[in-house]
Design a protein around this motif. Structure first.
Motif, PDB file in Angstrom:
ATOM      1  N   GLY A 129       0.815  -1.213   0.000  1.00  0.00           N
ATOM      2  CA  GLY A 129       0.000   0.000   0.000  1.00  0.00           C
ATOM      3  C   GLY A 129       0.843   1.255   0.000  1.00  0.00           C
ATOM      4  O   GLY A 129       0.596   2.191  -0.771  1.00  0.00           O
ATOM      5  N   VAL A 130       1.882   1.288   0.869  1.00  0.00           N
ATOM      6  CA  VAL A 130       2.766   2.446   0.927  1.00  0.00           C
ATOM      7  C   VAL A 130       3.538   2.595  -0.381  1.00  0.00           C
ATOM      8  O   VAL A 130       3.671   3.698  -0.921  1.00  0.00           O
ATOM      9  N   ALA A 131       4.045   1.473  -0.898  1.00  0.00           N
ATOM     10  CA  ALA A 131       4.825   1.515  -2.140  1.00  0.00           C
ATOM     11  C   ALA A 131       3.991   2.048  -3.301  1.00  0.00           C
ATOM     12  O   ALA A 131       4.471   2.859  -4.109  1.00  0.00           O
ATOM     13  N   LYS A 132       2.762   1.619  -3.402  1.00  0.00           N
ATOM     14  CA  LYS A 132       1.898   2.067  -4.498  1.00  0.00           C
ATOM     15  C   LYS A 132       1.729   3.584  -4.454  1.00  0.00           C
ATOM     16  O   LYS A 132       1.858   4.266  -5.479  1.00  0.00           O
ATOM     17  N   TYR A 133       1.468   4.113  -3.284  1.00  0.00           N
ATOM     18  CA  TYR A 133       1.272   5.562  -3.156  1.00  0.00           C
ATOM     19  C   TYR A 133       2.568   6.316  -3.461  1.00  0.00           C
ATOM     20  O   TYR A 133       2.574   7.273  -4.248  1.00  0.00           O
ATOM     21  N   LEU A 134       3.669   5.894  -2.829  1.00  0.00           N
ATOM     22  CA  LEU A 134       4.928   6.617  -3.002  1.00  0.00           C
ATOM     23  C   LEU A 134       5.432   6.578  -4.434  1.00  0.00           C
ATOM     24  O   LEU A 134       5.922   7.586  -4.963  1.00  0.00           O
ATOM     25  N   LYS A 135       5.307   5.423  -5.093  1.00  0.00           N
ATOM     26  CA  LYS A 135       5.796   5.321  -6.472  1.00  0.00           C
ATOM     27  C   LYS A 135       4.912   6.106  -7.442  1.00  0.00           C
ATOM     28  O   LYS A 135       5.376   6.533  -8.500  1.00  0.00           O
ATOM     29  N   GLU A 136       3.651   6.293  -7.098  1.00  0.00           N
ATOM     30  CA  GLU A 136       2.805   7.171  -7.926  1.00  0.00           C
ATOM     31  C   GLU A 136       3.282   8.614  -7.807  1.00  0.00           C
ATOM     32  O   GLU A 136       3.211   9.385  -8.767  1.00  0.00           O
ATOM     33  N   LYS A 137       3.782   8.969  -6.629  1.00  0.00           N
ATOM     34  CA  LYS A 137       4.305  10.313  -6.412  1.00  0.00           C
ATOM     35  C   LYS A 137       5.695  10.486  -7.027  1.00  0.00           C
ATOM     36  O   LYS A 137       6.014  11.545  -7.566  1.00  0.00           O
ATOM     37  N   ASN A 138       6.519   9.450  -6.901  1.00  0.00           N
ATOM     38  CA  ASN A 138       7.884   9.492  -7.422  1.00  0.00           C
ATOM     39  C   ASN A 138       8.346   8.071  -7.727  1.00  0.00           C
ATOM     40  O   ASN A 138       8.704   7.329  -6.807  1.00  0.00           O
ATOM     41  N   PRO A 139       8.350   7.671  -9.005  1.00  0.00           N
ATOM     42  CA  PRO A 139       8.711   6.297  -9.375  1.00  0.00           C
ATOM     43  C   PRO A 139      10.132   5.910  -8.990  1.00  0.00           C
ATOM     44  O   PRO A 139      10.467   4.721  -8.971  1.00  0.00           O
ATOM     45  N   ASN A 140      10.983   6.888  -8.666  1.00  0.00           N
ATOM     46  CA  ASN A 140      12.379   6.596  -8.327  1.00  0.00           C
ATOM     47  C   ASN A 140      12.577   6.193  -6.867  1.00  0.00           C
ATOM     48  O   ASN A 140      13.676   5.783  -6.480  1.00  0.00           O
ATOM     49  N   ILE A 141      11.535   6.315  -6.039  1.00  0.00           N
ATOM     50  CA  ILE A 141      11.647   5.888  -4.639  1.00  0.00           C
ATOM     51  C   ILE A 141      11.843   4.371  -4.594  1.00  0.00           C
ATOM     52  O   ILE A 141      11.130   3.618  -5.244  1.00  0.00           O
ATOM     53  N   LYS A 142      12.837   3.947  -3.834  1.00  0.00           N
ATOM     54  CA  LYS A 142      13.149   2.520  -3.716  1.00  0.00           C
ATOM     55  C   LYS A 142      12.434   1.917  -2.512  1.00  0.00           C
ATOM     56  O   LYS A 142      12.425   2.494  -1.417  1.00  0.00           O
ATOM     57  N   ILE A 143      11.861   0.760  -2.729  1.00  0.00           N
ATOM     58  CA  ILE A 143      11.113   0.048  -1.679  1.00  0.00           C
ATOM     59  C   ILE A 143      11.846  -1.248  -1.343  1.00  0.00           C
ATOM     60  O   ILE A 143      12.040  -2.107  -2.207  1.00  0.00           O
ATOM     61  N   TRP A 144      12.257  -1.375  -0.080  1.00  0.00           N
ATOM     62  CA  TRP A 144      12.983  -2.571   0.367  1.00  0.00           C
ATOM     63  C   TRP A 144      12.183  -3.312   1.423  1.00  0.00           C
ATOM     64  O   TRP A 144      11.723  -2.718   2.401  1.00  0.00           O
ATOM     65  N   GLY A 145      12.036  -4.609   1.220  1.00  0.00           N
ATOM     66  CA  GLY A 145      11.351  -5.458   2.183  1.00  0.00           C
ATOM     67  C   GLY A 145      12.341  -6.198   3.057  1.00  0.00           C
ATOM     68  O   GLY A 145      13.390  -6.641   2.583  1.00  0.00           O
ATOM     69  N   ILE A 146      12.012  -6.329   4.341  1.00  0.00           N
ATOM     70  CA  ILE A 146      12.835  -7.104   5.273  1.00  0.00           C
ATOM     71  C   ILE A 146      12.200  -8.487   5.430  1.00  0.00           C
ATOM     72  O   ILE A 146      11.036  -8.616   5.805  1.00  0.00           O
ATOM     73  N   ASP A 147      12.986  -9.506   5.129  1.00  0.00           N
ATOM     74  CA  ASP A 147      12.535 -10.890   5.206  1.00  0.00           C
ATOM     75  C   ASP A 147      13.340 -11.597   6.289  1.00  0.00           C
ATOM     76  O   ASP A 147      14.327 -11.065   6.805  1.00  0.00           O
ATOM     77  N   THR A 148      12.939 -12.803   6.636  1.00  0.00           N
ATOM     78  CA  THR A 148      13.656 -13.576   7.639  1.00  0.00           C
ATOM     79  C   THR A 148      14.011 -14.947   7.084  1.00  0.00           C
ATOM     80  O   THR A 148      13.378 -15.427   6.131  1.00  0.00           O
ATOM     81  N   TYR A 149      15.025 -15.568   7.642  1.00  0.00           N
ATOM     82  CA  TYR A 149      15.420 -16.910   7.203  1.00  0.00           C
ATOM     83  C   TYR A 149      14.353 -17.915   7.644  1.00  0.00           C
ATOM     84  O   TYR A 149      13.949 -17.941   8.796  1.00  0.00           O
ATOM     85  N   GLY A 150      13.879 -18.723   6.694  1.00  0.00           N
ATOM     86  CA  GLY A 150      12.756 -19.613   6.925  1.00  0.00           C
ATOM     87  C   GLY A 150      11.536 -19.163   6.148  1.00  0.00           C
ATOM     88  O   GLY A 150      10.510 -19.834   6.127  1.00  0.00           O
ATOM     89  N   SER A 151      11.666 -18.000   5.471  1.00  0.00           N
ATOM     90  CA  SER A 151      10.571 -17.416   4.693  1.00  0.00           C
ATOM     91  C   SER A 151      10.905 -17.453   3.204  1.00  0.00           C
ATOM     92  O   SER A 151      12.071 -17.520   2.803  1.00  0.00           O
ATOM     93  N   VAL A 152       9.866 -17.363   2.370  1.00  0.00           N
ATOM     94  CA  VAL A 152      10.037 -17.552   0.923  1.00  0.00           C
ATOM     95  C   VAL A 152      10.147 -16.263   0.121  1.00  0.00           C
ATOM     96  O   VAL A 152      10.414 -16.297  -1.083  1.00  0.00           O
TER      97      VAL A 152
END
Length: 453
Positions: free
Chosen positions: A188-211
């Motif tokens: 949801g946040v990424a969709k809004y921010l990238k509509e405002k500025n497509p150059n904003i980078k979105i990074w997800g934090i994952d954990t070991y044991g996840s896909v």
């Protein structure tokens, strides 16, 4: 007069705060979005109310109904607040890896809580996914929320969280970092921010044991990546519909230990008392530091409050048991600090083997020293007893002196860990440490392995 008509009107407009000491090695401005300021102390308040209101609007949730959801705790809290204000009942299904505090809080706000095992497949009828779905089908006038696939989840963050971050940074944000679980917040946040500025980078934090990370990079759902992990609130063994991978620029994985350690660091170094996923997000930020330039503005979202983890990440004993506590272990005494106050379990030469077996079972130990009036004279090891049993089925009725092995070596409390380690081998399974004043304790392979950081 300015006041909220009910608690739900206080959701949102959470502050962003500069991170200083903990982000010192990051070359740019780093801001934390503190979702702990929501009334339910988590980011999930936003989407919980949105999902309820959308379900009311289209008739899925009817007056006097029961809200049913599988939750790690925070979504349940948000749903419970909405239920209290709007007059619904709640049944929440959580996994047994969630903190006791989370379950207690849910019960405190009137919800019925059902606990399911963590280490089962999502499709297993015992899983919290399956149980919550089944209850939604069986209970009359109920609504199964399904936050993982419910589009209102991501919509809430598109309508609220994204615009807040954009306005608070005056549109200067360049990177957004957040832990990914159901996917609603990041998408949801990424969709809004990238509509405002497509150059904003979105990074997800994952954990070991996840896909998530591997799937994002390869398109492969690798079941070999799925295993049990401790970190709460992020990572999945399924692909929720709310995770829009096309909006995410990358993932970084954080270990359980690092997530726990940095959760505590955040409180100690910044005075920000947040939950487990916040620690993972901070460590992820540090792992991504080469991506940031001095002129960048990075926003890291912190999901929930540390009050839900006081029995876990904020508890020294819990941390130490898992090898997460940053303690220097250099000598024999350090290896047994968790249990040196407990009495040493022993058997005497004239007792029967059956007595030793009872003690091995009772105290869940594998080795036991043997004494007589002169001191330590022998030892018993469960593997030796096992082999001896096949040679003589009547071994349980023999005196211990007839089957015992050599006594365990004895070292001083100041002996180095290396010295202790060299004494433990296939012929000798333990070492006794002399604590002075006639007190001794036992060091086993388990103690050595537990000390490895």
């Amino acid at each position: 007069m300015k006041y909220a008509k009910n608690i739900l009107e206080t959701i949102g407009n959470t502050p962003i705060v500069k991170l200083n000491k903990i982000a010192a090695e990051i070359p740019c401005l780093v801001l934390g979005k503190l979702e702990i300021f929501n009334p339910g102390n988590s980011v999930k308040d936003r989407m919980a109310v949105k999902m309820v209101e959308d379900a009311e609007a289209d008739g899925r949730l009817k007056p006097g109904g029961t809200i049913i959801e599988g939750t790690s705790g925070n979504t349940g809290m948000g749903l419970a607040l909405a239920a209290i204000v709007k007059g619904y009942k709640c049944i929440f299904v959580i996994s047994d890896k969630q903190s006791k505090e989370k379950a207690d809080i849910l019960r405190a706000v009137g919800a019925k809580v059902i606990v399911c095992p963590t280490d089962v497949e999502p499709t297993d009828p015992r899983s919290y996914y399956s149980v919550s779905k089944r209850l939604g089908e069986e209970i009359p006038n109920s609504w199964y929320v399904n936050q993982y696939d419910n589009p209102s989840n991501a919509t809430a963050h598109y309508e609220q969280t994204g615009p807040e971050i954009w306005e608070q940074t005056e549109g200067k944000i360049t990177h957004f970092i957040v832990g990914v679980g159901t996917g609603g917040t990041i998408s949801g946040v990424a969709k809004y921010l990238k509509e405002k500025n497509p150059n904003i980078k979105i990074w997800g934090i994952d954990t070991y044991g996840s896909v998530f990370k591997k799937y994002h990079e390869t398109g492969i759902f690798d079941e070999n990546e799925i295993y049990s992990y401790i970190t709460e609130g992020i990572g999945e063994d399924i692909l929720p519909k709310n995770v829009d991978f096309s909006l995410i620029d990358g993932f970084t994985k954080v270990t359980d230990k690092d997530a726990a350690v940095y959760t505590r660091k955040l409180a100690l170094e910044e005075g920000i008392f947040c939950g487990n996923s916040a620690g993972a997000a901070v460590k992820g930020l540090l792992q991504l530091k080469e991506h940031f330039k001095p002129e960048d503005v990075v926003v890291v979202l912190f999901h929930d409050s540390g009050s839900r983890y006081v029995g876990k990440m904020y508890n020294d004993e819990w941390m130490r048991e898992r090898g997460f506590l940053e303690e220097e272990i250099t000598k024999a005494e350090d290896l047994i600090k968790d249990h040196k106050d407990k009495p040493l379990v022993i058997v005497r030469t004239e007792e029967l083997v059956s007595h030793a077996i009872e003690r091995l079972k009772k105290y869940k130990i594998s080795q036991i020293p043997v004494i007589d009036t002169t001191g330590f004279v022998g030892s018993l090891d469960e593997s030796d007893l096992f082999r001896s049993y096949f040679e003589n089925k009547d071994i349980a009725d023999l005196p211990i002196k007839d089957v015992m092995g050599k006594p365990f070596p004895v070292v001083s409390a100041a002996a180095s860990v290396d010295e202790v380690s060299k004494l433990i081998n296939k012929d000798n399974q333990a070492v006794l440490v002399d604590l002075g004043n006639g007190k001794h304790h036992i060091i086993t392979k388990h103690d050595i392995i537990s000390s490895i950081k």
